[in-house]
Write a protein that holds these residues in place. Structure first.
Motif: not given
Ligand SMILES: [Zn+2]
Length: 241
Positions: A10-17, A47-52
């Motif tokens: 899970s992204c630590p910033s936005c929670g995106h899996r 990098a998170c694919p949702a929020c980078r």
């Protein structure tokens, strides 16, 4: 063998899996670029694919470089106590090398063997060895520096930032790692980048003075006789506080 596995995170910033690739064994003889990435801090940073937003996804890994004679087992701070980590890696090492055929025994005898907690500690070993320095002496120098600053190794963590021209040691100071209680040991630990809160420099002369007197190191830092845990902040050093 170099092995990678895919882990859901899970992204630590936005929670995106999303999924990341995590190394379980790193055998560097065929992968020199990984060493560079461990040293520059980009290894397993995704990098998170949702929020980078980028974060480091750290997991347990055994790092071996047969040409350089380096064997470093990196645990995460949540994967094991130092005693468990030590006995686990001693057993693996014994089974692979010491109890193996003569060629394996010969190889095993050439290794510098270490257990560390976290990639920052793994990186430190590689940077010091690259500079031709003895990591035991560097740990003693760190202990001296912290004592002078009136700090304890359980309150401030020093890791090498760079070896400067002339052999001076530039250390970055970090707060000790705080762990959540509920992190399963087999899951990658997400590390959000934090800048060091301070830098400390040890002149090359200080390293040279410690190197010239091994008996003084044995007196002041008796835990440094262990060749697996050469770390002021982890392992048997705690028994002497
Ligand atoms: Zn995100």
């Amino acid at each position: 063998m170099t092995t990678f596995r895919i882990h859901p995170v899970s992204c630590p910033s936005c929670g995106h899996r999303f999924e990341v690739e995590i190394a379980h064994g790193l055998h560097l003889t065929r992968l020199p670029t990984i060493r560079e990435r461990l040293i520059d801090g980009s290894f397993q940073v995704y990098a998170c694919p949702a929020c980078r937003e980028s974060a480091l996804y750290e997991a347990t890994v055994v790092y071996t470089d047969f040409e350089r004679g380096e064997y470093v087992a990196a645990e995460t701070p949540s994967s094991a106590s130092w005693q468990t980590a030590l006995s686990r890696h001693q057993t693996v090492f014994r089974d692979c090398f010491e109890s193996g055929p003569p060629i394996a025994q010969e190889m095993g005898a050439k290794f510098k063997r270490r257990v560390v907690f976290g990639f920052r500690a793994l990186r430190e070993k590689l940077v010091l060895w690259d500079a031709g320095l003895d990591d035991r002496i560097v740990e003693a120098v760190k202990g001296d520096l912290l004592a002078e600053e009136g700090e304890s190794p359980s309150g401030v963590v020093l890791r090498i930032a760079r070896v400067l021209d002339g052999g001076h040691l530039l250390f970055a100071a970090y707060a000790p790692v705080q762990l959540p209680d509920d992190l399963p040991a087999d899951q990658p630990r997400v590390v959000v980048h934090r800048a060091p809160h301070d830098f400390l420099t040890a002149p090359a002369a200080r390293y040279a003075a410690r190197a010239a007197e091994p008996s003084a190191i044995a007196r002041d830092y008796p835990w440094l006789h262990d060749d697996w845990f050469v770390d002021l902040h982890d392992g048997p050093s705690y028994l002497y506080r």
